[in-house]
Structure formats: structure tokens, C-alpha cells
Design an enzyme around this catalytic site. Structure first.
Site, PDB file in Angstrom:
ATOM      1  N   ARG A   1       0.818  -1.232   0.000  1.00 50.00           N
ATOM      2  CA  ARG A   1       0.000   0.000   0.000  1.00 50.00           C
ATOM      3  C   ARG A   1       0.849   1.279   0.000  1.00 50.00           C
ATOM      4  NH1 ARG A   1      -2.824  -3.435   3.267  1.00 50.00           N
ATOM      5  NH2 ARG A   1      -4.649  -4.271   2.208  1.00 50.00           N
TER       6      ARG A   1
ATOM      7  N   LYS B   1       3.066  11.738 -10.592  1.00 48.65           N
ATOM      8  CA  LYS B   1       2.176  10.923 -11.426  1.00 48.65           C
ATOM      9  C   LYS B   1       2.903   9.625 -11.742  1.00 48.65           C
ATOM     10  CE  LYS B   1      -0.733  14.252 -13.881  1.00 48.65           C
ATOM     11  NZ  LYS B   1      -1.120  14.755 -15.210  1.00 48.65           N
TER      12      LYS B   1
ATOM     13  N   ASN C   1      -0.075  20.670 -19.909  1.00 47.19           N
ATOM     14  CA  ASN C   1      -0.580  19.920 -21.062  1.00 47.19           C
ATOM     15  C   ASN C   1      -0.588  20.746 -22.345  1.00 47.19           C
ATOM     16  OD1 ASN C   1      -1.041  17.683 -19.488  1.00 47.19           O
ATOM     17  ND2 ASN C   1      -3.109  18.327 -18.946  1.00 47.19           N
TER      18      ASN C   1
ATOM     19  N   GLU D   1       9.804  19.475 -24.243  1.00 47.94           N
ATOM     20  CA  GLU D   1       9.121  19.754 -22.969  1.00 47.94           C
ATOM     21  C   GLU D   1       9.735  20.982 -22.270  1.00 47.94           C
ATOM     22  OE1 GLU D   1       6.383  18.157 -22.203  1.00 47.94           O
ATOM     23  OE2 GLU D   1       6.518  16.076 -22.921  1.00 47.94           O
TER      24      GLU D   1
ATOM     25  N   GLU E   1      -4.193  18.139 -10.426  1.00 46.80           N
ATOM     26  CA  GLU E   1      -4.634  18.655 -11.715  1.00 46.80           C
ATOM     27  C   GLU E   1      -6.115  19.019 -11.763  1.00 46.80           C
ATOM     28  OE1 GLU E   1      -2.724  16.697 -15.108  1.00 46.80           O
ATOM     29  OE2 GLU E   1      -4.364  17.383 -16.367  1.00 46.80           O
TER      30      GLU E   1
ATOM     31  N   HIS F   1      -0.407  19.100 -25.638  1.00 44.00           N
ATOM     32  CA  HIS F   1      -0.648  17.679 -25.393  1.00 44.00           C
ATOM     33  C   HIS F   1      -2.012  17.193 -25.878  1.00 44.00           C
ATOM     34  CE1 HIS F   1       3.092  17.923 -23.243  1.00 44.00           C
ATOM     35  NE2 HIS F   1       3.044  16.651 -22.897  1.00 44.00           N
TER      36      HIS F   1
ATOM     37  N   HIS G   1       7.447  10.784 -27.948  1.00 39.42           N
ATOM     38  CA  HIS G   1       6.461  11.641 -27.289  1.00 39.42           C
ATOM     39  C   HIS G   1       6.758  13.132 -27.530  1.00 39.42           C
ATOM     40  CE1 HIS G   1       3.693  13.190 -24.303  1.00 39.42           C
ATOM     41  NE2 HIS G   1       4.707  13.828 -23.724  1.00 39.42           N
TER      42      HIS G   1
ATOM     43  N   HIS H   1      -1.304  14.235 -28.097  1.00 35.72           N
ATOM     44  CA  HIS H   1      -1.777  12.880 -27.783  1.00 35.72           C
ATOM     45  C   HIS H   1      -2.564  12.308 -28.957  1.00 35.72           C
ATOM     46  CE1 HIS H   1      -1.495  13.621 -23.168  1.00 35.72           C
ATOM     47  NE2 HIS H   1      -0.378  13.112 -23.650  1.00 35.72           N
TER      48      HIS H   1
ATOM     49  N   LYS I   1       7.876  23.277 -12.867  1.00 38.31           N
ATOM     50  CA  LYS I   1       6.991  22.129 -12.581  1.00 38.31           C
ATOM     51  C   LYS I   1       6.709  22.046 -11.083  1.00 38.31           C
ATOM     52  CE  LYS I   1       5.426  17.684 -13.700  1.00 38.31           C
ATOM     53  NZ  LYS I   1       5.529  16.416 -14.391  1.00 38.31           N
TER      54      LYS I   1
ATOM     55  N   ARG J   1      -2.335  22.910 -13.002  1.00 32.30           N
ATOM     56  CA  ARG J   1      -1.428  21.846 -13.471  1.00 32.30           C
ATOM     57  C   ARG J   1      -1.682  21.503 -14.940  1.00 32.30           C
ATOM     58  NH1 ARG J   1       1.024  16.522 -10.293  1.00 32.30           N
ATOM     59  NH2 ARG J   1       2.206  15.775 -12.072  1.00 32.30           N
TER      60      ARG J   1
HETATM   61  N1  LIG Z   1       4.830  10.834 -14.763  1.00 33.97           N
HETATM   62  C1  LIG Z   1       4.826  11.907 -15.508  1.00 33.97           C
HETATM   63  O1  LIG Z   1       4.456  12.988 -15.072  1.00 33.97           O
HETATM   64  C2  LIG Z   1       5.325  11.819 -16.922  1.00 33.97           C
HETATM   65  C3  LIG Z   1       5.610  12.989 -17.623  1.00 33.97           C
HETATM   66  C4  LIG Z   1       6.139  12.882 -18.901  1.00 33.97           C
HETATM   67  C5  LIG Z   1       6.362  11.635 -19.459  1.00 33.97           C
HETATM   68  N2  LIG Z   1       6.044  10.515 -18.748  1.00 33.97           N
HETATM   69  C6  LIG Z   1       6.290   9.188 -19.318  1.00 33.97           C
HETATM   70  O2  LIG Z   1       7.673   9.063 -19.580  1.00 33.97           O
HETATM   71  C7  LIG Z   1       7.873   8.135 -20.625  1.00 33.97           C
HETATM   72  C8  LIG Z   1       8.871   8.700 -21.589  1.00 33.97           C
HETATM   73  O3  LIG Z   1      10.086   8.920 -20.906  1.00 33.97           O
HETATM   74  P1  LIG Z   1      11.463   8.990 -21.681  1.00 33.97           P
HETATM   75  O4  LIG Z   1      11.353   9.855 -22.840  1.00 33.97           O
HETATM   76  O5  LIG Z   1      12.492   9.271 -20.661  1.00 33.97           O
HETATM   77  O6  LIG Z   1      11.602   7.518 -22.293  1.00 33.97           O
HETATM   78  P2  LIG Z   1      12.417   6.205 -21.850  1.00 33.97           P
HETATM   79  O7  LIG Z   1      12.381   6.006 -20.405  1.00 33.97           O
HETATM   80  O8  LIG Z   1      11.916   5.103 -22.710  1.00 33.97           O
HETATM   81  O9  LIG Z   1      13.901   6.546 -22.291  1.00 33.97           O
HETATM   82  C9  LIG Z   1      14.182   6.757 -23.640  1.00 33.97           C
HETATM   83  C10 LIG Z   1      15.319   5.838 -24.124  1.00 33.97           C
HETATM   84  O10 LIG Z   1      16.556   6.329 -23.629  1.00 33.97           O
HETATM   85  C11 LIG Z   1      17.260   5.293 -22.943  1.00 33.97           C
HETATM   86  N3  LIG Z   1      18.034   5.980 -21.899  1.00 33.97           N
HETATM   87  C12 LIG Z   1      17.601   6.474 -20.731  1.00 33.97           C
HETATM   88  N4  LIG Z   1      18.576   7.164 -20.116  1.00 33.97           N
HETATM   89  C13 LIG Z   1      19.667   7.079 -20.915  1.00 33.97           C
HETATM   90  C14 LIG Z   1      20.984   7.592 -20.829  1.00 33.97           C
HETATM   91  N5  LIG Z   1      21.357   8.403 -19.814  1.00 33.97           N
HETATM   92  N6  LIG Z   1      21.850   7.279 -21.810  1.00 33.97           N
HETATM   93  C15 LIG Z   1      21.449   6.501 -22.876  1.00 33.97           C
HETATM   94  N7  LIG Z   1      20.223   6.013 -23.022  1.00 33.97           N
HETATM   95  C16 LIG Z   1      19.342   6.303 -22.047  1.00 33.97           C
HETATM   96  C17 LIG Z   1      16.193   4.366 -22.476  1.00 33.97           C
HETATM   97  O11 LIG Z   1      16.691   3.062 -22.241  1.00 33.97           O
HETATM   98  C18 LIG Z   1      15.220   4.402 -23.643  1.00 33.97           C
HETATM   99  O12 LIG Z   1      15.654   3.556 -24.656  1.00 33.97           O
HETATM  100  C19 LIG Z   1       6.514   7.865 -21.229  1.00 33.97           C
HETATM  101  O13 LIG Z   1       6.071   6.598 -20.822  1.00 33.97           O
HETATM  102  C20 LIG Z   1       5.637   8.946 -20.646  1.00 33.97           C
HETATM  103  O14 LIG Z   1       4.297   8.536 -20.502  1.00 33.97           O
HETATM  104  C21 LIG Z   1       5.561  10.582 -17.503  1.00 33.97           C
HETATM  105 ZN   LIG Z   2       4.740  15.455 -22.367  1.00 32.09          ZN
END
Ligand SMILES: NC(=O)c1ccc[n+]([C@@H]2O[C@H](COP(=O)([O-])OP(=O)(O)OC[C@H]3O[C@@H](n4cnc5c(N)ncnc54)[C@H](O)[C@@H]3O)[C@@H](O)[C@H]2O)c1
Ligand SMILES: [Zn+2]
Length: 362
Positions: free
Chosen positions: A121, A143, A245, A185, A237, A248, A265, A252, A227, A241
Site C-alpha cells: 500500500r 504521477k 498539457n 518539454e 490537476e 498535449h 512523445h 496525444h 513544474k 497543473r
Molecule cells: N509521470 C509523468 O508525469 C510523466 C511525464 C512525462 C512523461 N512521462 C512518461 O515518460 C515516458 C517517456 O520517458 P522517456 O522519454 O524518458 O523515455 P524512456 O524512459 O523510454 O527513455 C528513452 C530511451 O533512452 C534510454 N536511456 C535512458 N537514459 C539514458 C541515458 N542516460 N543514456 C542513454 N540512453 C538512455 C532508455 O533506455 C530508452 O531507450 C513515457 O512513458 C511517458 O508517458 C511521464
Molecule cells: Zn509530455
């Protein structure tokens, strides 16, 4: 070392930002009273590249690291892999007082945080983000979640980290396309909240794109401050917040209509921001010079300018299905000045369509 504080009463936490900030992790873990085993959730790429750095930082805290690895990529962000992480936690004997370290990009961050949110939990976790997206966005704000086969990010919860450790040096190994997508972003943060940040991005594209990590210090720090302030004001949100978006609602739709394969993304969001700027101009909130400046900055970072084959109807349908469309009303974040946005729900279908036509660029 810069510290940005996320103010959320008894859930407040620090974001430590610096080159080499991983050296702060042992202190962070000790201050949280870590004992026994600490789980490190990471993906195959980050584990292979930087596994030694995280293992030695955790060991230095006097605790036993337990590696939990998932294959790299968005397809890993699903419930089955959360179950695997939790299986590792159980076998390692993690209890209510244990700590999880999320080490990687947003995929690992969201999954590890969600695993921590539901294990017993809710146990504590620390984010150690390694992508631009994770350092400026996903590691801050609480999130957490995974995708379902039918919808992205549809399973999740709010669970704030106990601390975030942002080591800028991890960005040096990031593939250039991932770096650029994450910068969308950062540019967004400038557009919604800070003209000076936007101007910095305009002036420093060469350095940033050449991989100058020092040039990333200011944009990462400002993004975390922006942020953090938004999250502190509206954690769940209900209002402000949603500013985050910007781009977005359209983005999306683009992601979904392209089956999540054509664009990263941040690339889809860059297209979405272009549509949001076109809509802002159509509404008379900004002028053509604003839209030109807005789009030129995205182009400087080699982010997509158009999607000529875009199926507009499919994009609009996906936008309507998006979980952010409440009671059939789509909500749009539009700009009325550089560094300021407002929310609108009174947008006509024809206006949505012409904002999308602006990025079809045929
Ligand atoms: N929780 C939130 O508020 C929030 C906000 C924005 C995005 N997200 C989520 O985040 C995800 C996207 O994140 P992302 O763009 O970081 O993608 P990711 O985590 O897939 O990383 C992108 C790629 O880079 C590689 N990588 C990571 N760090 C590295 C480094 N230092 N050197 C070399 N390679 C590296 C990873 O293995 C992957 O192949 C999505 O699932 C999205 O929904 C969440
Ligand atoms: Zn985004």
C-alpha cells in the site's frame, strides 16, 4: 549543487540538480533511514551504461542493492512488468520501511514509482532520472503508472517521491533524438511560464545540440522550478497543473493516430504545440510574429514541422477519446503571450481542424 524544493506539506521533497549529483544519493538514502535492501529499478540500456554508478552509490549508503531490470522501451511500461518488480521486492524482503530507486527515463520512473505506490500500500521511492524527459518532467510531480493495451497511462496513482537526484552528466550518453525530443518539454515550460527560459533555448541551441551538458544546467533547473511550483499549487490537476498539457491535447491525438510508432512523445508534442500556437492565433490571443517565433524555436531543435500524411479525422477521434476530454468537451491550453497560457473549452470543431491543418503542411 542546486536544490529545488517541491512544497507539498508533509509530502514535500527536494530535487538536487548538478553534474555528478549521483554522489548525493548515499546521503539522501542515509537521511531517509534506508536499511537492509534497496531496490534499484532500471531498464536494460541504463543498467548496461550506468549500472555500476548506481550500484556503488547505493552500496555507499551501507545498504544492499537489489537490481530490478526491465527491457528498454515504452512497451515495457505495463502491468506484467510491475508484477515482476514487485516479485523482486518480495524476494529481497523489502518491507514498509524500504526504499525503491527509480533509475532511468520516464518509462522506468513511472513503473518503479507505481510499483512503490502499490507495494504494501505504498513505500518510499527516490527518482534518479537519466533522460531529459525524466529530468525536466516525469520525475517531478508524483504521477505514476503504466499503459493498458487499450490506452496509454490509464492505470496509475499519485505517489510523490521522497527525493529526486538529477545528475546532468547522465545526459551525455543519451541518443541525440531522445535529447531533442525531451527538449520539446523544456521549450513548452518556456512557453507556458517563462519567456526568459524560451529566450535561453533560442540562444543556446548550438551548444545544447552539440551535447554541452553545462548548457543544460539552467533549462533543467528552471523546468524543475516551474513544474515544482505548478505541482505545489495543484497537485491533482484540478486547475493550473493542466498548463503543463500545452500541446498535449493535439499531441496525444497525433501519437495515438500514428500508433505510437512514428514519433517519440516529445516529437508528437512539438507538432501539438505548433497546432496549439495556430489555434492561439486563430483565437486572436497572439499574433503571427508570436507563432513564427514559437515555431522557429522548435525547428532550431530539429523537431518535426509537419506530418504530411496525417489522418486528421483519426487524430480528432483520438483527441476526443483522450482521458483529458471531460464530458465530450475538449480542453485546450492556448497561449496569450510568450510565457503565459489560458484554458479554453469553447473551441469549435472547425477550429480544431484548421489547427491540425497547420501541421499537415501539404
Ligand atoms: N509521470 C509523468 O508525469 C510523466 C511525464 C512525462 C512523461 N512521462 C512518461 O515518460 C515516458 C517517456 O520517458 P522517456 O522519454 O524518458 O523515455 P524512456 O524512459 O523510454 O527513455 C528513452 C530511451 O533512452 C534510454 N536511456 C535512458 N537514459 C539514458 C541515458 N542516460 N543514456 C542513454 N540512453 C538512455 C532508455 O533506455 C530508452 O531507450 C513515457 O512513458 C511517458 O508517458 C511521464
Ligand atoms: Zn509530455
Amino acid at each position: 549543487m542546486t536544490t529545488v524544493q517541491v512544497e507539498l506539506e508533509n509530502r514535500s521533497y527536494p530535487i538536487y540538480i548538478d553534474r555528478g549529483a549521483i554522489s548525493q544519493l548515499p546521503t539522501v538514502l542515509k537521511e531517509l533511514g534506508a536499511s537492509g535492501s534497496v531496490a534499484i529499478c532500471t531498464d536494460s540500456n541504463v543498467g548496461n551504461l550506468h549500472g555500476d554508478a548506481i550500484l556503488s552509490a547505493v552500496r555507499e549508503a551501507g545498504v544492499q542493492p537489489v537490481m530490478c531490470m526491465t527491457p528498454a522501451g515504452e512497451q515495457s511500461k505495463r502491468f506484467a512488468n510491475v508484477e515482476s518488480f514487485i516479485g523482486r521486492f518480495l524476494k529481497a524482503g523489502l518491507d514498509r520501511s524500504s526504499i525503491v530507486v527509480a533509475f532511468g527515463g520516464g518509462v522506468v520512473g513511472d513503473m518503479a514509482a507505481f510499483s512503490a505506490a502499490i507495494y504494501m500500500r505504498g513505500i518510499r521511492f527516490v527518482q534518479v532520472p537519466t533522460t531529459v524527459v525524466a529530468q525536466v518532467d516525469s520525475s517531478v510531480g508524483g504521477k505514476t503508472g503504466v499503459n493498458h493495451a487499450l490506452a496509454k497511462n490509464i492505470i496509475g496513482s499519485f505517489h510523490q517521491p521522497s527525493a529526486v537526484v538529477v545528475d546532468l552528466d547522465f545526459l551525455s550518453s543519451l541518443p541525440p533524438r531522445e535529447l531533442r525530443a525531451g527538449l520539446a518539454e523544456v521549450i513548452k515550460h518556456g512557453i507556458i511560464a517563462d519567456e526568459a527560459l524560451f529566450a535561453y533555448m533560442e540562444s543556446n541551441a548550438d551548444k545544447i545540440l552539440a551535447g554541452d551538458v553545462e548548457a543544460m544546467r539552467y533549462p533543467v533547473q528552471r523546468s524543475c522550478e516551474i513544474k515544482a511550483a505548478v505541482v505545489a499549487e495543484d497537485e491533482r490537476e484540478h486547475g493550473v497543473r493542466a498548463n503543463l498539457n500545452y500541446g498535449h491535447t493535439f499531441g496525444h491525438g497525433v501519437e495515438a493516430a500514428s500508433k505510437y510508432t512514428k514519433f517519440l512523445h516529445g516529437e508528437a508534442i512539438a507538432l501539438g504545440m505548433r497546432s496549439a500556437a495556430a489555434l492561439s492565433r486563430d483565437l486572436g490571443l497572439v499574433d503571427a510574429a508570436f507563432e513564427q517565433r514559437h515555431n522557429a524555436c522548435l525547428t532550431q531543435y530539429e523537431l518535426p514541422e509537419s506530418w504530411p500524411e496525417m489522418p486528421i479525422d483519426a487524430v480528432i477521434e483520438a483527441m476526443r477519446r483522450d482521458k483529458k476530454a471531460r464530458a465530450g468537451k475538449m480542453k485546450f491550453v492556448v497561449a496569450d503571450a510568450m510565457g503565459h497560457v489560458v484554458h479554453r473549452t469553447d473551441i469549435e470543431d472547425s477550429q480544431v481542424r484548421s489547427a491540425l491543418e497547420a501541421i499537415r503542411g501539404s
